[in-house]
Design an enzyme around this catalytic site. Structure first.
Site, PDB file in Angstrom:
ATOM      1  N   ARG A   2       0.820  -1.211   0.000  1.00 11.60           N
ATOM      2  CA  ARG A   2       0.000   0.000   0.000  1.00 11.60           C
ATOM      3  C   ARG A   2       0.857   1.266   0.000  1.00 11.60           C
ATOM      4  O   ARG A   2       0.528   2.250   0.662  1.00 11.60           O
ATOM      5  CB  ARG A   2      -0.953  -0.003   1.198  1.00 11.60           C
ATOM      6  N   SER A  18     -10.724  -0.084   3.798  1.00 12.04           N
ATOM      7  CA  SER A  18      -9.972  -0.388   5.013  1.00 12.04           C
ATOM      8  C   SER A  18      -9.280   0.887   5.485  1.00 12.04           C
ATOM      9  O   SER A  18      -8.414   1.422   4.793  1.00 12.04           O
ATOM     10  CB  SER A  18      -8.940  -1.481   4.730  1.00 12.04           C
ATOM     11  N   GLU A  66      -4.650   4.216   6.221  1.00 13.29           N
ATOM     12  CA  GLU A  66      -4.405   3.939   4.807  1.00 13.29           C
ATOM     13  C   GLU A  66      -4.824   5.101   3.906  1.00 13.29           C
ATOM     14  O   GLU A  66      -4.131   5.393   2.935  1.00 13.29           O
ATOM     15  CB  GLU A  66      -5.138   2.647   4.407  1.00 13.29           C
TER      16      GLU A  66
END
Length: 382
Positions: free
Chosen positions: A166, A250, A374
């Site tokens: 990520r 998320s 995130e």
């Protein structure tokens, strides 16, 4: 310059929060996007690029700058130097799931496990998006970038983007600035031609998620439909009628920890070793004076790979169950997925940030690590 009447960022983000910008530009073509960015950068004013708005938590105060909406689209099919493969070059503003549907329809494999992920194609390499063990790094060939520092356009191979879990050199992590401030103009992927026929599904994590036995053959269409159904059950496919989908997906990253730290966590905590294809570093040459040599030389101890642990498990086992919310708050955890922070109805960015901080503190108190957000945070502090 395609300037439009500004609208609140709450209308453009999947979390449905964000203040009103001073100025807004909607770029429908690549040339418009390049011109808009060069103009904004030359002015020195604050700026924000918005694609699908699915990975943003924007503050409630007015945004004192220009928002550039990336609305470019288009897929160009190209030959590949690899037999049995096809390349596709896709404009940055193209809807990601529309690309996955196109690839499925054309019998092109490599991104189908990422069906249903909201957002645009240009954001995919910035985040190195992934799902069920499949990541864009596996198929990405190159990106076309425009650099903020120079305003120059260049084609950059995937190997130069430092793609990781990520992350990439293009991402503004919370509390830091991207190593290479730039905006993606187009993305080129290389996908495998499998057609409409059933094929063996690679990737243990994807097979496990879909209930497919090793060696079992399935079609791309079946995989896509099954992934979409699986994500929908978790509230991870956008649906205006479902408050659980008013999220940024998320919110916290699965934590990457050392193998030794992972051993301090309960055995029940799901974990996956982070594999690496890099060659092990050779031990450096060492010269020992003869007078100091005692006949023994310490053997180098190999380091164990880092471990990815489930942030959702940590949250739930810190006592924060699905559906949890703070008193009088309109922000809460999804009722379907403990890793998604959701807007339960007219929540403010401040309420979402308050919930995120509370989750971080509970997990840190219980397990000794701080979960990292995130999404990209703009005008918000955790």
């Amino acid at each position: 310059m395609p300037e439009i009447e500004p609208v609140a960022l709450a209308d453009l983000t999947t979390l449905r929060v964000g203040g009103m910008p001073e100025r807004m530009i909607e770029a429908q073509t690549r040339d418009e996007l390049v011109a808009a960015l060069r103009d904004v950068w030359a002015s020195g004013e604050p700026w924000l690029v918005v694609g699908g708005g699915s990975n943003l938590l924007v503050g409630d105060d007015p945004f004192e700058g220009t928002v550039v909406l990336v609305r470019t689209s288009g897929i160009e099919r190209l030959p590949s130097p690899r037999e049995g493969h096809t390349r596709v070059r896709v404009e940055a503003g193209h809807d990601w799931d529309d690309l996955v549907e196109y690839a499925t329809r054309e019998g092109l494999s490599g991104i189908v496990a990422m069906s249903g992920i909201p957002g645009t194609v240009g954001a995919a390499p910035v985040q190195n998006i992934g799902a069920y063990g499949q990541e864009i790094v596996e198929t990405l060939v190159e990106v076309e970038l425009i650099d903020e520092a120079t305003g120059e356009v260049s084609t950059v191979p995937a190997a130069d983007l430092a793609l990781g879990f990520r992350t990439s050199v293009l991402k503004n992590h919370y509390g830091s600035v991207a190593p290479r401030p730039a905006v993606v103009l187009s993305v080129t992927l290389e996908l495998r031609d499998v057609g409409d026929e059933a094929f063996e599904l690679s990737g243990a994590q994807l097979r496990q998620a879909l209930g497919v036995a090793e060696g079992e053959r399935v079609t791309l269409r079946w995989v896509r439909e099954t992934v979409l159904a699986t994500r929908a059950r978790k509230g991870m496919v956008l649906d205006d009628t479902d408050p659980d989908t008013r999220s940024a997906g998320s919110f916290f990253q699965n934590a990457i920890v050392s193998a030794s730290f992972a051993r301090t966590l309960p055995d029940e905590c799901p974990r996956w070793p982070i594999s690496t294809t890099a060659a092990p570093l050779a031990a450096p040459d060492r010269v020992i004076p003869l007078d100091d040599y005692a006949g023994l030389y310490p053997v180098p101890v190999p380091s164990l790979p880092d471990v990815k642990v489930s942030a959702a498990w940590l949250i739930e086992h810190a006592g924060l169950r699905k559906g949890f919310h703070l008193p009088r708050s309109r922000a809460g955890l999804s009722t379907k997925h403990a890793l998604a922070l959701t807007n339960r109805g007219d929540a403010s960015a401040g309420e979402l940030a308050e919930l995120a901080r509370y989750i971080q503190s509970r997990v840190q108190s219980e397990f000794g690590l701080i979960l990292q957000p995130e999404p990209v945070l703009v005008g918000v502090e955790l």
